[in-house]
Design an enzyme around this catalytic site. Structure first.
Site, PDB file in Angstrom:
ATOM      1  N   CYS A 109       6.844   8.943 -15.842  1.00 28.15           N
ATOM      2  CA  CYS A 109       5.484   9.281 -15.430  1.00 28.15           C
ATOM      3  C   CYS A 109       4.682   9.500 -16.713  1.00 28.15           C
ATOM      4  CB  CYS A 109       5.504  10.557 -14.572  1.00 28.15           C
ATOM      5  SG  CYS A 109       3.871  11.157 -14.149  1.00 28.15           S
ATOM      6  N   ASN A 119       4.659   0.439  -7.673  1.00 27.50           N
ATOM      7  CA  ASN A 119       3.305   0.941  -7.929  1.00 27.50           C
ATOM      8  C   ASN A 119       2.415  -0.286  -8.106  1.00 27.50           C
ATOM      9  OD1 ASN A 119       4.002   3.943  -8.477  1.00 27.50           O
ATOM     10  ND2 ASN A 119       5.427   2.811  -9.777  1.00 27.50           N
ATOM     11  N   ARG A 156       3.714   4.252  -5.684  1.00 30.13           N
ATOM     12  CA  ARG A 156       4.937   4.468  -4.897  1.00 30.13           C
ATOM     13  C   ARG A 156       5.149   5.969  -4.764  1.00 30.13           C
ATOM     14  NH1 ARG A 156      10.693   2.849  -7.634  1.00 30.13           N
ATOM     15  NH2 ARG A 156       9.870   4.281  -9.224  1.00 30.13           N
ATOM     16  N   CYS A 204      -2.693   6.481 -13.131  1.00 25.90           N
ATOM     17  CA  CYS A 204      -1.238   6.342 -13.215  1.00 25.90           C
ATOM     18  C   CYS A 204      -0.933   5.867 -14.632  1.00 25.90           C
ATOM     19  CB  CYS A 204      -0.761   5.332 -12.178  1.00 25.90           C
ATOM     20  SG  CYS A 204       0.991   4.936 -12.321  1.00 25.90           S
TER      21      CYS A 204
HETATM   22  N1  LIG Z   1       1.703   8.936 -12.064  1.00 23.43           N
HETATM   23  C1  LIG Z   1       2.765   8.454 -12.901  1.00 23.43           C
HETATM   24  C2  LIG Z   1       3.497   7.320 -12.303  1.00 23.43           C
HETATM   25  C3  LIG Z   1       4.479   7.783 -11.369  1.00 23.43           C
HETATM   26  C4  LIG Z   1       5.125   6.585 -10.869  1.00 23.43           C
HETATM   27  C5  LIG Z   1       5.760   6.865  -9.562  1.00 23.43           C
HETATM   28  N2  LIG Z   1       4.766   6.819  -8.481  1.00 23.43           N
HETATM   29  C6  LIG Z   1       6.851   5.865  -9.298  1.00 23.43           C
HETATM   30  O1  LIG Z   1       7.391   5.903  -8.194  1.00 23.43           O
HETATM   31  O2  LIG Z   1       7.179   5.086 -10.212  1.00 23.43           O
HETATM   32  C7  LIG Z   1       2.298   8.026 -14.283  1.00 23.43           C
HETATM   33  O3  LIG Z   1       1.339   8.559 -14.745  1.00 23.43           O
HETATM   34  O4  LIG Z   1       2.917   7.160 -14.896  1.00 23.43           O
END
Ligand SMILES: N[C@H](CCC[C@H](N)C(=O)O)C(=O)O
Length: 283
Positions: A88, A192, A215, A223
């Site tokens: 993340c 994602n 995701r 993200c």
């Molecule tokens: N918010 C996160 C991504 C989380 C990704 C997650 N949703 C997954 O299942 O890969 C970021 O800043 O990179």
């Protein structure tokens, strides 16, 4: 504040300590766990992330000493639905900010462990934080459907799976209240999905903006791993692997740099509150 039994319960000195923070409004609950004793179940994650009955967040980050010893600390990231994710990027900036602010790590550059492998953080006393995001790998072309529109994209591995779709469609008009369709044979563990618009930043500068459906969390304001995937896909369209891309997201702006296939992500990391969880919420 009352617990399930109706008795008035104020989170006393024994409530689980938490902090709330965000990186370009991708928001997280942080749970410092220096003794590695918190049992962070999927149900507890869902309850914490509930924006009405809980604290509300896109994810939870448990901060725990790295048992394998590869780095000082491990970033145990969970999506709002309780599922695990390998990495993340926005959360890593807030995690790193906390480690320095809490005095667990000196300001400067340090490694930390994630489910996607070792990563690095560069944290000054204040200002933006830079995360070494590791390798970015472009994969097969794949497609999605959203709002009745079919769109092509490219699979990008940033430690976690992404489908990055550079499009001429109006990304603001897309309905991301539901998950975009995707090819489950390409993304068996989910994906994602980023919808990316190229902007005219003037000669020699690359600038994009995106919306993202994550995701395990739904549409988020940002993200971090998604901005890295989007930058790599955008550069690839112009025949480049490396470059610096300014990425606009609904929650703000970050800078992605890719060199020799390795990415860094620079952006804000804000801690907004701290407190203790009511026992009923932790349960
Ligand atoms: N918010 C996160 C991504 C989380 C990704 C997650 N949703 C997954 O299942 O890969 C970021 O800043 O990179």
């Amino acid at each position: 504040m009352t617990s399930a039994g109706g008795a008035v319960v104020v989170p006393g000195p024994n409530g689980v300590p938490f902090l709330k923070g965000h990186g370009t409004e991708n928001d997280f609950i942080l749970l410092p766990d220096p003794d590695s004793q918190l049992d962070l179940t999927p149900e507890r994650v869902r309850r914490l992330c509930d924006r009405r009955a809980g604290l509300g967040a896109d994810g939870v980050i448990r901060i725990v000493p790295d048992a394998d010893g590869g780095a000082g600390f491990f970033m145990d990231y969970r999506n709002a639905d309780g599922s695990l994710a390998e990495m993340c990027g926005n959360g890593a900036r807030v995690f790193a900010r906390y480690l320095v602010a809490a005095g667990w790590v000196e300001p400067g550059e340090f490694d930390f462990a994630t489910r996607g492998g070792l990563r690095t953080a560069r944290v000054a006393a204040d200002g933006d934080v830079t995360i070494g995001m590791g390798p970015v790998r472009l994969g097969v072309r794949s497609s999605t459907r959203v709002s009745g529109l079919a769109m092509d994209g490219v699979a990008v591995d940033v430690g976690n799976p992404h489908l990055a779709c550079v499009t001429d469609h109006d990304i603001d008009g897309l309905d991301l209240t539901r998950a975009p369709e995707y090819d489950t044979t390409v993304f068996p563990a989910g994906v994602n999905v980023e919808f990316i618009e190229g902007l005219d930043a003037g000669a020699g500068r690359d600038q994009i903006r995106l919306r993202v459906h994550e995701r395990g969390s739904g549409e988020t304001r940002s993200c971090g791993t998604g901005t890295v995937a989007a930058a790599a896909a955008y550069l690839d369209l112009s025949g480049r692997r490396d470059g610096e891309v300014t990425v606009g997201v609904p929650g703000g702006q970050v800078v992605v740099r890719i060199a020799d296939g390795q990415a860094t992500l620079t952006g804000p990391a804000i801690i907004v509150a701290s407190g203790r969880l009511d026992p009923a919420l932790w349960g």
